[in-house]
Design a protein around this motif. Structure first.
Motif, mmCIF file in Angstrom:
data_model
loop_
_atom_site.group_PDB
_atom_site.id
_atom_site.type_symbol
_atom_site.label_atom_id
_atom_site.label_comp_id
_atom_site.label_asym_id
_atom_site.label_seq_id
_atom_site.Cartn_x
_atom_site.Cartn_y
_atom_site.Cartn_z
ATOM 1 N N ASP A 64 0.840 -1.199 0.000
ATOM 2 C CA ASP A 64 0.000 0.000 0.000
ATOM 3 C C ASP A 64 0.874 1.248 0.000
ATOM 4 N N ILE A 65 1.882 1.265 0.867
ATOM 5 C CA ILE A 65 2.808 2.404 0.931
ATOM 6 C C ILE A 65 3.590 2.536 -0.378
ATOM 7 N N LYS A 66 4.033 1.391 -0.907
ATOM 8 C CA LYS A 66 4.784 1.408 -2.167
ATOM 9 C C LYS A 66 3.936 1.984 -3.299
ATOM 10 N N ALA A 67 2.669 1.586 -3.370
ATOM 11 C CA ALA A 67 1.780 2.096 -4.413
ATOM 12 C C ALA A 67 1.596 3.605 -4.277
ATOM 13 N N ASP A 68 1.404 4.079 -3.046
ATOM 14 C CA ASP A 68 1.253 5.521 -2.822
ATOM 15 C C ASP A 68 2.490 6.277 -3.293
ATOM 16 N N GLU A 69 3.655 5.743 -2.971
ATOM 17 C CA GLU A 69 4.899 6.408 -3.366
ATOM 18 C C GLU A 69 5.034 6.467 -4.883
ATOM 19 N N GLU A 70 4.696 5.367 -5.557
ATOM 20 C CA GLU A 70 4.823 5.329 -7.016
ATOM 21 C C GLU A 70 3.792 6.241 -7.678
ATOM 22 N N ILE A 71 2.602 6.317 -7.091
ATOM 23 C CA ILE A 71 1.576 7.204 -7.636
ATOM 24 C C ILE A 71 2.018 8.664 -7.522
ATOM 25 N N LEU A 72 2.537 9.040 -6.358
ATOM 26 C CA LEU A 72 3.002 10.414 -6.162
ATOM 27 C C LEU A 72 4.160 10.739 -7.112
ATOM 28 N N ARG A 73 5.065 9.777 -7.264
ATOM 29 C CA ARG A 73 6.196 9.996 -8.170
ATOM 30 C C ARG A 73 5.729 10.166 -9.603
ATOM 31 N N LEU A 74 4.758 9.340 -10.011
ATOM 32 C CA LEU A 74 4.255 9.402 -11.383
ATOM 33 C C LEU A 74 3.533 10.720 -11.651
ATOM 34 N N ILE A 75 2.762 11.183 -10.678
ATOM 35 C CA ILE A 75 2.056 12.457 -10.846
ATOM 36 C C ILE A 75 3.055 13.610 -10.950
ATOM 37 N N ALA A 76 4.061 13.597 -10.071
ATOM 38 C CA ALA A 76 5.054 14.668 -10.085
ATOM 39 C C ALA A 76 5.882 14.659 -11.368
ATOM 40 N N LYS A 77 6.183 13.471 -11.859
ATOM 41 C CA LYS A 77 7.060 13.337 -13.019
ATOM 42 C C LYS A 77 6.325 13.586 -14.325
ATOM 43 N N ASP A 84 -5.610 9.970 -18.204
ATOM 44 C CA ASP A 84 -4.449 9.449 -17.489
ATOM 45 C C ASP A 84 -4.555 9.729 -15.991
ATOM 46 N N LEU A 85 -4.955 10.953 -15.647
ATOM 47 C CA LEU A 85 -5.105 11.303 -14.233
ATOM 48 C C LEU A 85 -6.226 10.492 -13.598
ATOM 49 N N ARG A 86 -7.280 10.282 -14.347
ATOM 50 C CA ARG A 86 -8.412 9.489 -13.848
ATOM 51 C C ARG A 86 -7.971 8.062 -13.533
ATOM 52 N N GLU A 87 -7.130 7.525 -14.386
ATOM 53 C CA GLU A 87 -6.663 6.157 -14.167
ATOM 54 C C GLU A 87 -5.798 6.066 -12.909
ATOM 55 N N ILE A 88 -4.932 7.046 -12.715
ATOM 56 C CA ILE A 88 -4.086 7.044 -11.526
ATOM 57 C C ILE A 88 -4.926 7.220 -10.267
ATOM 58 N N MET A 89 -5.927 8.102 -10.318
ATOM 59 C CA MET A 89 -6.826 8.280 -9.171
ATOM 60 C C MET A 89 -7.573 6.984 -8.862
ATOM 61 N N THR A 90 -8.000 6.298 -9.911
ATOM 62 C CA THR A 90 -8.717 5.031 -9.738
ATOM 63 C C THR A 90 -7.830 3.998 -9.056
ATOM 64 N N ILE A 91 -6.596 3.895 -9.499
ATOM 65 C CA ILE A 91 -5.656 2.945 -8.894
ATOM 66 C C ILE A 91 -5.462 3.259 -7.416
ATOM 67 N N ALA A 92 -5.307 4.533 -7.082
ATOM 68 C CA ALA A 92 -5.113 4.925 -5.686
ATOM 69 C C ALA A 92 -6.300 4.509 -4.822
ATOM 70 N N LYS A 93 -7.499 4.702 -5.340
ATOM 71 C CA LYS A 93 -8.700 4.343 -4.578
ATOM 72 C C LYS A 93 -8.836 2.827 -4.439
ATOM 73 N N ILE A 94 -8.537 2.102 -5.503
ATOM 74 C CA ILE A 94 -8.623 0.637 -5.452
ATOM 75 C C ILE A 94 -7.639 0.082 -4.424
ATOM 76 N N VAL A 95 -6.427 0.593 -4.442
ATOM 77 C CA VAL A 95 -5.414 0.127 -3.478
ATOM 78 C C VAL A 95 -5.900 0.363 -2.051
ATOM 79 N N GLY A 96 -6.533 1.508 -1.807
ATOM 80 C CA GLY A 96 -7.059 1.788 -0.476
ATOM 81 C C GLY A 96 -8.096 0.778 -0.036
ATOM 82 N N ASP A 97 -8.994 0.403 -0.936
ATOM 83 C CA ASP A 97 -10.014 -0.595 -0.588
ATOM 84 C C ASP A 97 -9.399 -1.969 -0.371
#
Length: 242
Positions: A64-77, A84-97
């Protein structure tokens, strides 16, 4: 910026996104495994196995922590926009559940320890049958919900959302059966409370599967249906198929 550079960026971005997708699958596999093993420990009266489930929840937390870190890195980069942003947001929410499903598996494992560690009389196995049945059902829902995400399958997502109603019905039916059992054997009242908590946890797992499926609708359609009823979600999906 020339085409070669553009292509390199697109290829690199897709690689990062595919890695996030694989993380989602990995976390789903672990969470479903945790639920299966927690329930198996209950069936087998295996306290040691239950303790392993509790310890293994740390693996899901780490991912979960690893996914959050990669999501933040991908958004920043990449500074993604639109789909594309919608897909990343979706992944973040799915990981949380999925992480919360792991938490529920840990709580189920603690039931085994509560029931079978120590000298207190264990519960009648008849009290546990609904837990065993419901666990298999909601685990299938989680698997199908993540498959719907992976394949962008709106029909499968809708099927999972519909099945959440079955989980709610099963929960109420299980409560009625437990009440009947308690009337026949009042000594099981203490165990019944714990079983109800376990059933409630499984109902929540079904709810997390439903949430994941609603995120799929958001990803594909760009419509937030988290707080819409089943009929509204069905209408939204039907409109996309016309």
């Amino acid at each position: 910026m020339n085409e070669m550079t553009d292509g390199h960026i697109v290829s690199s971005y897709n690689k990062d996104l595919n890695h996030l997708h694989q993380l989602v699958i990995e976390i789903k596999d672990l969470a479903c495994k945790q639920v299966r093993e927690a329930i198996q420990s209950l069936e087998d009266e295996d306290v040691v196995a239950a303790q392993r489930v509790i310890v293994s929840d740390r693996e899901i937390d780490a991912l979960d922590i690893k996914a959050d870190e990669e999501i933040l890195r991908l958004i920043a980069k990449r500074q993604p926009m639109a789909r594309d942003l919608r897909e990343i947001m979706t992944i973040a929410k799915i990981v949380g559940d999925l992480e919360r499903i792991g938490d529920q598996a840990r709580r189920l494992a603690r039931l085994t320890i509560r029931f079978y560690e120590g000298d207190a009389p264990p519960p009648n196995h008849q009290l546990l049958q609904d837990l065993i049945r419901m666990a298999a059902f909601v685990n299938d829902m989680v698997g199908d919900a993540v498959m719907a995400f992976d394949e962008l399958d709106l029909d499968r997502a809708l099927d999972v959302i519909r099945r959440d109603g079955v989980v709610s019905d099963d929960f109420r039916s299980a409560l009625r059966r437990l009440s009947t059992f308690i009337m026949e054997d009042a000594r099981s009242v203490g165990h019944m409370v714990d079983v109800v908590l376990g059933l409630r946890g499984l109902e929540r797992i079904g709810g997390h599967a439903k949430n994941i499926s609603r995120y799929v609708v958001f990803l594909v359609k760009g419509k937030d249906v988290r707080h819409k009823d089943l009929e509204a979600v069905e209408a939204e999906i039907a409109a996309s198929l016309r």
